[in-house]
Design a protein around this motif. Structure first.
Motif, PDB file in Angstrom:
ATOM      1  N   GLU A   1       0.729  -1.202   0.141  1.00 11.81           N
ATOM      2  CA  GLU A   1       0.104  -0.072  -0.026  1.00 11.81           C
ATOM      3  C   GLU A   1       0.848   1.141  -0.071  1.00 11.81           C
TER       4      GLU A   1
ATOM      5  N   VAL B   1       1.838   1.764  -3.380  1.00 14.41           N
ATOM      6  CA  VAL B   1       0.602   2.346  -4.269  1.00 14.41           C
ATOM      7  C   VAL B   1       0.599   3.871  -4.025  1.00 14.41           C
ATOM      8  N   LEU B   2       0.612   4.313  -2.788  1.00 17.76           N
ATOM      9  CA  LEU B   2       0.396   5.624  -2.263  1.00 17.76           C
ATOM     10  C   LEU B   2       1.442   6.296  -2.990  1.00 17.76           C
TER      11      LEU B   2
ATOM     12  N   ALA C   1       3.312   5.498  -5.490  1.00 19.89           N
ATOM     13  CA  ALA C   1       3.152   5.671  -6.894  1.00 19.89           C
ATOM     14  C   ALA C   1       1.891   6.784  -7.534  1.00 19.89           C
TER      15      ALA C   1
ATOM     16  N   PHE D   1       5.637  -2.063  -3.977  1.00 18.50           N
ATOM     17  CA  PHE D   1       4.302  -2.639  -3.948  1.00 18.50           C
ATOM     18  C   PHE D   1       4.622  -4.084  -4.638  1.00 18.50           C
TER      19      PHE D   1
END
Lengths: 376, 224
Positions: A286, A289-290, A292, A372
């Motif tokens: 996560e 992802v955050l 990215a 990720f």
């Protein structure tokens, strides 16, 4: 989205609850172990301090009033009552012996304290009922039959008029004394010194120790040193006696527990650190992802630290509450010190947050792609 | 046409010692503004690594990168600004945050960019309506199909009005009907927002939608 961290925690509530519980249990265990030792220390002190004696006299070679086998002939009383450095006529004979009285058909542990009513060594008044009948003569005489009466600790739950068996004799409960449990909640049974001699010392004119007050113009340490110089007795001050008793009844037998406590501290530190570290590392996908989608390191770090602080805070507070609940419900006296609780809570909180921070820092410093894919 | 992305000598290795894999080998690549580029090649040829380098989510071992005319220094620069202002990413496995609804997943990208919550919510609803998910706003990823998740992922990528969207195998987990729908959606969004789009795919059928195809093999570009 100010509640993002809370949404995440709600989603992983089982993990969050388990992490907080892990912290809770470890903290409460550390505090409980410390509390048991504190409780033993307090109980070891309270009877000795309650006597009001400054000087404790035992047999030569006994190693102290409560330590080794000590039998002192009562004839020393006359000498002590006029000894320089001691308050005149303040000396009191004392029997202090472990016993296994039968109470309501059950053998139970207790300590018998035999003393002369009105002198040093035990309570002057009962909180319920009356004190035992005092023997009339200074030494044992057949024409002075003293009734077998005992004043019991109020927490023993005995009723006045009940009988307990000590040795082969029935002893009647005539009063209750303010609770002064000895180490590990051992109740004290107060009785006349003659009865204690009869029941526990084979009816000989010996006692285990004698206690006295130092005279007003003499330092107890000096008075004790002067008596200690005599070849047949040992004399200790209150401070020395307390030191002996804590070393003998608490520190020595609790060495293993002390060691266990240190180990638990280490284990708790490592476990709590690992729990938070692993919990944070599991969020690396996560985090990736955050990052990215444009989150700055400070944004991600803020999110993670809010979670760590909340989980650690809840775990620590619950740990404190649980420790106090367990202490109240424990079958032995447990004394958790507030300062100790605060120190344990602070250290645990710092360890949790520190390890959480380290894990979060590790996770945010890698490329989002690596994070990720879980390759950190 | 102006190049919005220029990569020169981009190189990326994974692993150490004998286990080192040269995933991208001194690649020079340019993508023009509003272009739809497909990056194709066999599995393991370095396609995903290349768009990760171009999308600033992976640091190259060597080479230079310019995005929208700006030289990027991945070591000292805070790339989060570029990622949120210029780039949108769509991942093969969607990578939606499981604890957020579709609406919140789109909003979080704008929250990161410090967009006002009300404005973010209204734009997220607009984007999700556009991708046909107006009736799925409050569903969590676990309650959405693969195609729906991919559309949420696209809406999230578009949230901060990026200049470039990178999509890594966006149709890999979709059936052919869902793939066609998605490509149709991508074309529509491209027309509306004039966004540059780079798609990694091994799906030959998608070639027809591209302005240009970059073919890769063993970490190198064969032809463009």
């Amino acid at each position: 989205m100010k509640t993002l961290f809370l949404k995440d925690m709600r989603y992983r509530q089982a993990r969050v609850v388990l992490t907080a519980l892990g912290i809770t249990v470890l903290i409460s265990l550390i505090l409980l172990l410390g509390g048991i030792m504190n409780g033993m220390r307090i109980q070891a002190r309270q009877y000795v301090e309650s006597t009001g004696a400054d000087v404790w006299i035992s047999a030569e070679g006994s190693g102290g009033a409560f330590i080794g086998f000590s039998m002192v002939v009562e004839e020393y009383m006359a000498f002590l009552n006029s000894a320089p450095g001691l308050t005149a006529d303040s000396a009191s004979p004392l029997v202090f012996a472990q016993a296994r009285p039968t109470v309501r058909g059950k053998s139970t542990k207790a300590i018998v304290v035999g003393y002369k009513l009105g002198q040093l060594g035990g309570p002057k008044q009962a909180v319920d009922g009356r004190m035992f009948t005092r023997s009339n003569f200074e030494d044992y005489r057949p024409e002075d039959p003293v009734p077998y009466e005992v004043v019991v600790d109020e927490k023993m739950g005995l009723e006045i008029g009940e009988q307990i068996t000590l040795g082969n004799e029935k002893v009647r409960v005539v009063g209750k004394a303010k609770s002064l449990m000895f180490v590990l909640d051992t109740p004290l049974l107060f009785m006349d010194v003659r009865i204690a001699q009869k029941l526990l010392l084979g009816n000989t004119p010996h006692v285990n120790m004698m206690i006295a007050k130092a005279s007003k113009n003499e330092q107890p340490v000096r008075a004790a040193a002067d008596l200690d110089a005599l070849e047949t007795i040992e004399a200790r001050t209150l401070k020395q006696t307390l030191g002996d008793i804590i070393a003998y009844y608490v520190d020595e037998p609790m060495k293993a527990v002390q060691f266990l406590r240190v180990m638990l501290w280490l284990a708790a530190g490592i476990l709590v650190g690992m729990i938070t570290y692993v919990t944070m590392l599991e969020k690396t996908q996560e985090i990736g992802v955050l990052k990215a989608i444009g989150a700055a390191n400070s944004y991600v770090m803020g999110l993670l630290l809010k979670q760590v602080v909340l989980i650690s805070g809840v775990g620590v507070i619950l740990g404190l509450i649980l420790a106090y609940i367990f202490a109240a419900a424990a079958p032995i006296f447990v004394a958790i010190h507030l300062v100790e609780s605060i120190i344990v809570a602070c250290i645990s909180f710092i360890v949790c947050c520190g390890s959480g921070y380290m894990a979060a820092r590790k996770a945010i410093t890698v490329d989002p792609m690596i994070a990720f894919r879980g390759e950190i | 046409m102006t190049a919005i992305i220029e990569g020169t000598g981009l190189t990326k290795r994974f692993g150490t010692g004998e286990a080192t894999v040269l995933a991208v080998d001194a690649v020079d690549v340019q993508i023009e503004e509003s272009e739809l580029v497909m990056i194709m090649g066999d599995s393991g040829c370095g396609k995903t690594t290349l768009i990760s380098l171009l999308g600033c989510i992976l640091t190259p071992d060597d080479g230079e990168l310019r995005i929208d005319g700006e030289a990027i220094d991945p070591v000292s620069e805070d790339l989060s600004v570029i990622r949120r202002e210029k780039i949108g990413f769509v991942f093969q496995l969607f990578h939606l945050l499981p604890y957020l609804t579709a609406l919140e997943n789109v909003m979080v990208a704008m929250d990161i960019a410090k967009t006002n919550t009300r404005e973010a919510e209204s734009r997220a609803i607009e984007l999700l309506t556009q991708v046909g998910l107006v009736d799925r706003l409050h569903h969590r990823p676990a309650q959405l199909s693969g195609g729906e998740k991919q559309r949420v992922s696209f809406a999230r990528a578009l949230a901060n009005r990026p200049k470039i969207i990178f999509a890594d195998e966006p149709t890999a987990n979709l059936d052919s009907r869902q793939s066609d729908n998605l490509m149709h959606l991508i074309q529509e969004l491209r027309r509306e927002y004039q966004t540059t789009i780079a798609i990694v795919t091994h799906h030959e059928g998608l070639k027809a939608n591209a302005d240009r195809v970059i073919q890769m093999k063993d970490g190198r570009i064969l032809n463009t």
